[in-house]
Design a protein around this motif. Structure first.
Motif, PDB file in Angstrom:
ATOM      1  N   MET A  98       0.828  -1.205   0.000  1.00  0.00           N
ATOM      2  CA  MET A  98       0.000   0.000   0.000  1.00  0.00           C
ATOM      3  C   MET A  98       0.867   1.262   0.000  1.00  0.00           C
ATOM      4  O   MET A  98       0.568   2.248  -0.671  1.00  0.00           O
ATOM      5  CB  MET A  98      -0.929   0.029   1.222  1.00  0.00           C
ATOM      6  N   ASN A  99       1.974   1.212   0.763  1.00  0.00           N
ATOM      7  CA  ASN A  99       2.877   2.365   0.794  1.00  0.00           C
ATOM      8  C   ASN A  99       3.439   2.640  -0.591  1.00  0.00           C
ATOM      9  O   ASN A  99       3.577   3.789  -1.004  1.00  0.00           O
ATOM     10  CB  ASN A  99       4.017   2.117   1.778  1.00  0.00           C
ATOM     11  N   LYS A 100       3.777   1.542  -1.287  1.00  0.00           N
ATOM     12  CA  LYS A 100       4.269   1.719  -2.654  1.00  0.00           C
ATOM     13  C   LYS A 100       3.192   2.362  -3.514  1.00  0.00           C
ATOM     14  O   LYS A 100       3.486   3.235  -4.325  1.00  0.00           O
ATOM     15  CB  LYS A 100       4.668   0.364  -3.241  1.00  0.00           C
ATOM     16  N   VAL A 101       1.965   1.911  -3.335  1.00  0.00           N
ATOM     17  CA  VAL A 101       0.856   2.494  -4.101  1.00  0.00           C
ATOM     18  C   VAL A 101       0.820   3.997  -3.872  1.00  0.00           C
ATOM     19  O   VAL A 101       0.716   4.789  -4.810  1.00  0.00           O
ATOM     20  CB  VAL A 101      -0.492   1.866  -3.694  1.00  0.00           C
ATOM     21  N   LEU A 102       0.945   4.402  -2.593  1.00  0.00           N
ATOM     22  CA  LEU A 102       0.861   5.829  -2.268  1.00  0.00           C
ATOM     23  C   LEU A 102       1.990   6.610  -2.942  1.00  0.00           C
ATOM     24  O   LEU A 102       1.770   7.663  -3.535  1.00  0.00           O
ATOM     25  CB  LEU A 102       0.906   6.031  -0.751  1.00  0.00           C
ATOM     26  N   ILE A 103       3.201   6.065  -2.863  1.00  0.00           N
ATOM     27  CA  ILE A 103       4.343   6.773  -3.458  1.00  0.00           C
ATOM     28  C   ILE A 103       4.170   6.885  -4.965  1.00  0.00           C
ATOM     29  O   ILE A 103       4.368   7.948  -5.562  1.00  0.00           O
ATOM     30  CB  ILE A 103       5.662   6.048  -3.115  1.00  0.00           C
ATOM     31  N   TYR A 104       3.773   5.784  -5.576  1.00  0.00           N
ATOM     32  CA  TYR A 104       3.613   5.800  -7.034  1.00  0.00           C
ATOM     33  C   TYR A 104       2.468   6.729  -7.441  1.00  0.00           C
ATOM     34  O   TYR A 104       2.512   7.338  -8.504  1.00  0.00           O
ATOM     35  CB  TYR A 104       3.375   4.387  -7.578  1.00  0.00           C
ATOM     36  N   THR A 105       1.455   6.823  -6.582  1.00  0.00           N
ATOM     37  CA  THR A 105       0.357   7.746  -6.892  1.00  0.00           C
ATOM     38  C   THR A 105       0.881   9.163  -7.087  1.00  0.00           C
ATOM     39  O   THR A 105       0.474   9.868  -8.009  1.00  0.00           O
ATOM     40  CB  THR A 105      -0.690   7.741  -5.758  1.00  0.00           C
ATOM     41  N   VAL A 106       1.815   9.562  -6.221  1.00  0.00           N
ATOM     42  CA  VAL A 106       2.372  10.910  -6.327  1.00  0.00           C
ATOM     43  C   VAL A 106       3.026  11.100  -7.699  1.00  0.00           C
ATOM     44  O   VAL A 106       2.826  12.110  -8.375  1.00  0.00           O
ATOM     45  CB  VAL A 106       3.384  11.175  -5.193  1.00  0.00           C
ATOM     46  N   VAL A 107       3.797  10.080  -8.133  1.00  0.00           N
ATOM     47  CA  VAL A 107       4.458  10.198  -9.442  1.00  0.00           C
ATOM     48  C   VAL A 107       3.427  10.334 -10.546  1.00  0.00           C
ATOM     49  O   VAL A 107       3.535  11.189 -11.431  1.00  0.00           O
ATOM     50  CB  VAL A 107       5.333   8.957  -9.739  1.00  0.00           C
ATOM     51  N   VAL A 108       2.406   9.460 -10.503  1.00  0.00           N
ATOM     52  CA  VAL A 108       1.426   9.437 -11.588  1.00  0.00           C
ATOM     53  C   VAL A 108       0.621  10.732 -11.610  1.00  0.00           C
ATOM     54  O   VAL A 108       0.285  11.245 -12.674  1.00  0.00           O
ATOM     55  CB  VAL A 108       0.498   8.205 -11.459  1.00  0.00           C
ATOM     56  N   LEU A 109       0.357  11.300 -10.430  1.00  0.00           N
ATOM     57  CA  LEU A 109      -0.345  12.598 -10.384  1.00  0.00           C
ATOM     58  C   LEU A 109       0.434  13.636 -11.176  1.00  0.00           C
ATOM     59  O   LEU A 109      -0.147  14.449 -11.906  1.00  0.00           O
ATOM     60  CB  LEU A 109      -0.486  13.072  -8.932  1.00  0.00           C
ATOM     61  N   GLY A 110       1.761  13.609 -11.033  1.00  0.00           N
ATOM     62  CA  GLY A 110       2.594  14.558 -11.770  1.00  0.00           C
ATOM     63  C   GLY A 110       2.624  14.245 -13.254  1.00  0.00           C
ATOM     64  O   GLY A 110       2.477  15.119 -14.098  1.00  0.00           O
ATOM     65  N   LEU A 111       2.805  12.957 -13.561  1.00  0.00           N
ATOM     66  CA  LEU A 111       2.888  12.524 -14.955  1.00  0.00           C
ATOM     67  C   LEU A 111       1.604  12.875 -15.699  1.00  0.00           C
ATOM     68  O   LEU A 111       1.621  13.179 -16.894  1.00  0.00           O
ATOM     69  CB  LEU A 111       3.129  11.012 -14.996  1.00  0.00           C
ATOM     70  N   ASN A 112       0.516  12.861 -14.962  1.00  0.00           N
ATOM     71  CA  ASN A 112      -0.788  13.170 -15.559  1.00  0.00           C
ATOM     72  C   ASN A 112      -0.792  14.553 -16.208  1.00  0.00           C
ATOM     73  O   ASN A 112      -1.414  14.755 -17.240  1.00  0.00           O
ATOM     74  CB  ASN A 112      -1.853  13.101 -14.467  1.00  0.00           C
ATOM     75  N   PHE A 113      -0.043  15.489 -15.597  1.00  0.00           N
ATOM     76  CA  PHE A 113      -0.051  16.848 -16.149  1.00  0.00           C
ATOM     77  C   PHE A 113       0.555  16.874 -17.529  1.00  0.00           C
ATOM     78  O   PHE A 113       0.109  17.596 -18.396  1.00  0.00           O
ATOM     79  CB  PHE A 113       0.709  17.804 -15.233  1.00  0.00           C
ATOM     80  N   ILE A 114       1.590  16.062 -17.698  1.00  0.00           N
ATOM     81  CA  ILE A 114       2.285  16.216 -18.966  1.00  0.00           C
ATOM     82  C   ILE A 114       1.842  15.200 -19.991  1.00  0.00           C
ATOM     83  O   ILE A 114       1.540  15.549 -21.113  1.00  0.00           O
ATOM     84  CB  ILE A 114       3.788  16.283 -18.683  1.00  0.00           C
ATOM     85  N   THR A 115       1.718  13.932 -19.597  1.00  0.00           N
ATOM     86  CA  THR A 115       1.266  12.942 -20.588  1.00  0.00           C
ATOM     87  C   THR A 115      -0.254  12.907 -20.660  1.00  0.00           C
ATOM     88  O   THR A 115      -0.833  12.772 -21.727  1.00  0.00           O
ATOM     89  CB  THR A 115       1.819  11.550 -20.228  1.00  0.00           C
ATOM     90  N   GLY A 116      -0.897  13.056 -19.511  1.00  0.00           N
ATOM     91  CA  GLY A 116      -2.350  12.982 -19.495  1.00  0.00           C
ATOM     92  C   GLY A 116      -3.018  14.230 -20.030  1.00  0.00           C
ATOM     93  O   GLY A 116      -3.881  14.150 -20.894  1.00  0.00           O
ATOM     94  N   LEU A 117      -2.597  15.395 -19.548  1.00  0.00           N
ATOM     95  CA  LEU A 117      -3.295  16.614 -19.945  1.00  0.00           C
ATOM     96  C   LEU A 117      -2.726  17.236 -21.210  1.00  0.00           C
ATOM     97  O   LEU A 117      -3.444  17.471 -22.169  1.00  0.00           O
ATOM     98  CB  LEU A 117      -3.298  17.625 -18.795  1.00  0.00           C
ATOM     99  N   THR A 118      -1.410  17.516 -21.227  1.00  0.00           N
ATOM    100  CA  THR A 118      -0.896  18.165 -22.430  1.00  0.00           C
ATOM    101  C   THR A 118      -0.569  17.164 -23.539  1.00  0.00           C
ATOM    102  O   THR A 118      -0.271  17.549 -24.649  1.00  0.00           O
ATOM    103  CB  THR A 118       0.367  19.013 -22.156  1.00  0.00           C
ATOM    104  N   GLY A 119      -0.628  15.870 -23.219  1.00  0.00           N
ATOM    105  CA  GLY A 119      -0.473  14.849 -24.257  1.00  0.00           C
ATOM    106  C   GLY A 119       0.937  14.677 -24.791  1.00  0.00           C
ATOM    107  O   GLY A 119       1.119  14.306 -25.933  1.00  0.00           O
TER     108      GLY A 119
END
Lengths: 337, 236
Positions: free
Chosen positions: A41-62
């Motif tokens: 679960m801790n790993k999930v939490l840490i990775y969530t932080v990364v993916v939240l950031g990645l979302n801005f560039i790959t998810g939103l700006t594509g």
């Protein structure tokens, strides 16, 4: 009037959803029986932080970013070196990681102005590999391939976060803050511009937007999230070495983003959870677990390109609609009699 | 208010514009006509700063805007509505309009008023406001594009081929709207068109581009009677 009550309802619904989510997060360590499960679960939490950031560039700006492992590693090494070699508190290490993210994001943002698609993806892979190779070869600072050991835990006013459960709550606070910021950013003027950049970059320019600074901002946000997560990871594992920050890790982050659905903050959490937990569950298949996991991801990419969660929601909505229709019809018939 | 003086523009070594000069007055509709590849869109892009011009000078209300970054030109009030309805297809009509206001600070109320103003000008958009812009018809998309341009409170509106790919009836609608925008909002318009007939009808002055040069200029009324224009562009 109707609109007003609608937004009121939405607000109420959101508050209820947030409360349930918070309750689940709080109770989870009591449900999970072993330390190992909480560690996952801790790993999930840490990775969530990364993916939240990645979302801005790959998810939103594509823009494809396959260099998140590099950002992650820089954050981890910044705080680990500071803590072990210089005895600096992990909290100041966290600030160092953020500064690192700021620099890296700016640096990586510039090539993104000129490069598109595959070339940008390759550049980010290159960046990530450079970070890994430097970490492996700059022995005097990073310890080379043996890595850095005995990284201290986080502590707050004498209280040390030394068990998995304690760390779990600490990381949950980080993630909550990360989600809050991500939502605020995605809902702001900037968030809308990030989304429109993916849709039609030419038209954005004609709306009077400085595209260059927007793209760099997206990269910077991504890098800061990545570096913070890296710092958390270092103090969570207590030991880091270059072999954990390979391209596999970067692709894993992209898979998390894809599984959760591009552009959605809730999807990010979902994706990070699925991609981290599913392989652990599949371990019962022993030698074949990676094969099965990868097959599932591939099939998902083909059939649910908008993310697994949204595919699920769609199915549920359809079912609810059908049920309502049926109720409606039977109700009418009852009225007729 | 806008003055273009002796501008040249190149794509690498190929000269796309050659010694172009033109002028737009305060309440004018100016049209630029010409065939494919004549340099019409390049001229527009040179004004907004997307294409760099060499030599020459572009001034807007006295300010030198030659080779200025596009987002700054937009903030100065020159709004370009690009060719081919470059809207945001995955965003709703309302979001598209809000994007247009990016360069201007507005209060919530000010924003709502402005959007309401657009709905009055384009009543169809009101019905479509929460639809994805990509799902609209060609004419409606063009209206979204023009409305998005107007959201930025333009001091000069540049329209790049608004009739492109639209049915003749819709083209009439669009040109009608262009005239209304000019008259009601007092916004000067620079219109680039292949549809010479419509362009000459709405505009007061017209420039004819051929191979990157202005070959004819004059009042639209005169031009629509000139033999050369009738033969080459009006199919007479």
């Amino acid at each position: 009037m109707e609109k007003k009550s609608n937004t009121m309802n939405n607000k109420k619904r959101n508050i209820i959803l947030i409360c349930t989510a918070a309750a689940v997060v709080l109770i989870l360590p009591w449900i999970l029986t072993t330390d190992y499960q909480i560690m996952v679960m801790n790993k999930v939490l840490i990775y969530t932080v990364v993916v939240l950031g990645l979302n801005f560039i790959t998810g939103l700006t594509g823009q494809m970013n396959l260099g998140t492992a590099g950002m992650f590693a820089l954050g981890a090494y910044a705080t680990a070196v500071a803590a072990t070699s210089y005895g600096i508190s992990p909290w100041i290490g966290l600030v160092l990681a953020i500064v690192m993210g700021l620099l890296v994001g700016r640096g990586l943002g510039y090539p993104s102005l000129r490069l598109k698609g595959v070339y940008l993806a390759l550049t980010t892979i290159g960046f990530s590999e450079v970070v890994r190779l430097v970490a492996a070869n700059w022995v005097s600072v990073t310890g080379g391939t043996t890595g850095i050991r005995n990284i201290p835990y986080y502590s707050l006013a004498g209280y040390v976060f030394d068990t998995q459960t304690k760390m779990y709550y600490l990381f949950a606070v980080f993630v909550a803050f990360g989600i809050f910021c991500a939502y605020r950013l995605a809902d702001s003027k900037w968030g809308r511009i990030f989304k429109s950049l993916r849709d039609n970059a030419d038209a954005v320019e004609m709306s009077g937007v400085n595209i260059a600074s927007c793209k760099i901002l997206a990269f910077t946000v991504c890098a800061i999230y990545g570096c913070i997560a890296g710092a958390l990871y270092a103090h969570f594992m207590g030991y880091i070495n270059p072999s954990s920050f390979t391209i596999d890790l970067s692709t894993n982050f992209v898979i998390m983003l894809m599984v959760g659905g591009l552009g959605s903050v809730v999807g990010n959490i979902f994706g990070a959870a699925v991609v981290t937990i599913l392989p652990e569950i599949l371990r019962v298949f022993e030698n074949y677990y990676q094969l099965i996991f990868c097959t599932i991801v591939l099939v998902g990419a083909i059939f649910f390109p908008e993310g697994w969660m949204f595919a699920g929601i769609k199915v549920i909505r359809k079912m609810v609609k059908k049920l309502r229709k049926r109720e409606h019809i039977t109700g009418e018939m009852g009225g007729g009699e | 208010m806008l003055k273009v003086e002796h501008i040249d523009a190149y794509y690498d070594k190929i000269c796309a514009l050659h010694d172009i000069s033109l002028e737009i007055g305060d309440d004018d509709i100016i049209s630029i006509i010409g065939s494919n590849g004549a340099g019409k869109s390049t001229l527009m892009n040179a004004i907004s700063g997307i294409v760099y011009g060499k030599n020459g000078r572009i001034t807007f209300n006295g300010k030198n805007i030659t080779n200025q970054k596009p987002y700054i030109t937009t903030r100065d009030g020159i709004i370009q509505v690009p060719e081919g309805r470059e809207i945001f297809p995955k965003m709703t009509v309302l979001e598209n309009l809000e994007m247009g206001s990016y360069s201007i600070r507005r209060t919530r109320q000010g924003m709502n008023d402005k959007i309401e103003e657009m709905y009055e000008l384009f009543p169809k958009l009101r019905d479509r406001k929460s639809q994805k812009a990509g799902s609209l018809s060609g004419g409606e998309q063009q209206m979204v594009a023009i409305a998005r341009g107007l959201m930025a409170d333009p001091k000069l509106l540049m329209l790049d081929e608004p009739s492109l790919g639209l049915a003749p009836v819709i083209v009439d609608d669009v040109f009608h709207i262009i005239e209304r925008v000019n008259k009601e909002k007092k916004i000067p318009i620079l219109l680039v068109e292949q549809n010479a007939f419509m362009a000459l009808e709405v505009s007061s002055r017209c420039y004819v581009l051929e191979n990157g040069r202005v070959v004819i200029e004059g009042s639209s009324e005169e031009l629509s009677k000139s033999d050369r224009i009738v033969k080459a562009y009006l199919g007479g």
